[in-house]
Motif scaffolding. Structure first.
Motif, mmCIF file in Angstrom:
data_model
loop_
_atom_site.group_PDB
_atom_site.id
_atom_site.type_symbol
_atom_site.label_atom_id
_atom_site.label_comp_id
_atom_site.label_asym_id
_atom_site.label_seq_id
_atom_site.Cartn_x
_atom_site.Cartn_y
_atom_site.Cartn_z
ATOM 1 N N ALA A 127 0.853 -1.188 0.000
ATOM 2 C CA ALA A 127 0.000 0.000 0.000
ATOM 3 C C ALA A 127 0.886 1.232 0.000
ATOM 4 O O ALA A 127 1.824 1.325 0.796
ATOM 5 C CB ALA A 127 -0.910 0.007 1.226
ATOM 6 N N GLY A 128 0.586 2.166 -0.883
ATOM 7 C CA GLY A 128 1.280 3.450 -0.917
ATOM 8 C C GLY A 128 0.401 4.500 -0.267
ATOM 9 O O GLY A 128 -0.766 4.646 -0.642
ATOM 10 N N VAL A 129 0.948 5.223 0.710
ATOM 11 C CA VAL A 129 0.158 6.184 1.486
ATOM 12 C C VAL A 129 0.825 7.556 1.418
ATOM 13 O O VAL A 129 1.953 7.732 1.893
ATOM 14 C CB VAL A 129 0.028 5.728 2.959
ATOM 15 N N THR A 130 0.124 8.524 0.825
ATOM 16 C CA THR A 130 0.627 9.891 0.777
ATOM 17 C C THR A 130 0.778 10.411 2.202
ATOM 18 O O THR A 130 -0.096 10.210 3.041
ATOM 19 C CB THR A 130 -0.336 10.788 -0.021
ATOM 20 N N GLN A 131 1.889 11.093 2.450
ATOM 21 C CA GLN A 131 2.191 11.588 3.797
ATOM 22 C C GLN A 131 1.910 13.084 3.910
ATOM 23 O O GLN A 131 2.121 13.815 2.949
ATOM 24 C CB GLN A 131 3.657 11.309 4.121
#
Length: 194
Positions: free
Chosen positions: A132-136
């Protein structure tokens, strides 16, 4: 009952009749947040191929959370997907997962219900890892992924530009039960080379 006194959300596979609601929900994030790097709103017609790539069985799924309505149509509260990580054949046992919740569904356990249903559905599939890629920053997503035994594995620094600034994306990894033989991965972890 949920904390707000409404019926528990029902989680089920997505159906074609959901496409307009799913698109509207996603467009909220397109227009108002950096959570997705899409920058132009989508149409249901434009998302049809995406919808068709998530059948009711197999490793790439679409799960929908909906709130039953006493009269009239149910209301979509969110959705979760598993999609191909990359198009090359060797990536077939890895999936990228994502979850999107309606803004007013925050704190109601919708994301947890969606991921529970998604990972239950994927349990018998030939999948070895989920990513999963999660914008920070996104503390809520970090907590959700940690709850499901994802671990942070790295960050792409300033990888996307939206709303006039650059955003980092932190990547998370979860071990899944499937995937068969390790294809030499154990050797890589032991020796550092293949």
């Amino acid at each position: 009952m949920t904390p707000r006194g409404t019926a528990e959300p029902q989680v089920r596979p997505g159906i074609a009749e959901d496409l307009t609601g799913l698109t509207n929900l996603y467009n909220h994030y397109v227009l108002r947040t950096p959570i997705t790097f899409d920058t132009v709103p989508l149409t249901p017609e434009g998302r049809m191929q995406w919808f068709l790539s998530h059948p009711k069985d197999g490793p790439h799924r679409l799960m929908v959370a909906a709130e039953p309505a006493p009269s009239g149509p149910e209301r979509l509260l969110g959705y979760a997907t598993s999609s191909p990580l990359r198009p090359k054949a060797a990536y077939a046992t890895s999936a990228e997962v994502s979850v999107y919740c309606a803004p007013d569904a925050a704190g109601r356990g919708v994301g947890t219900a969606l991921y529970t249903a998604l990972f239950d559905a994927l349990a018998g599939e030939d999948l070895h890892r989920a990513y999963a890629g999660v914008t920070q920053p996104n503390d809520a997503s970090h907590r959700l992924h940690t709850r499901f035994d994802f671990r942070p594995i790295g960050t792409y620094g300033q990888v996307g530009r939206k709303f006039g600034r650059y955003w980092d994306v932190r990547w998370y990894e979860k071990e899944l039960g499937g995937g068969g033989a390790d294809g030499g991965a154990g050797r890589l972890h032991q020796t550092g080379r293949m």
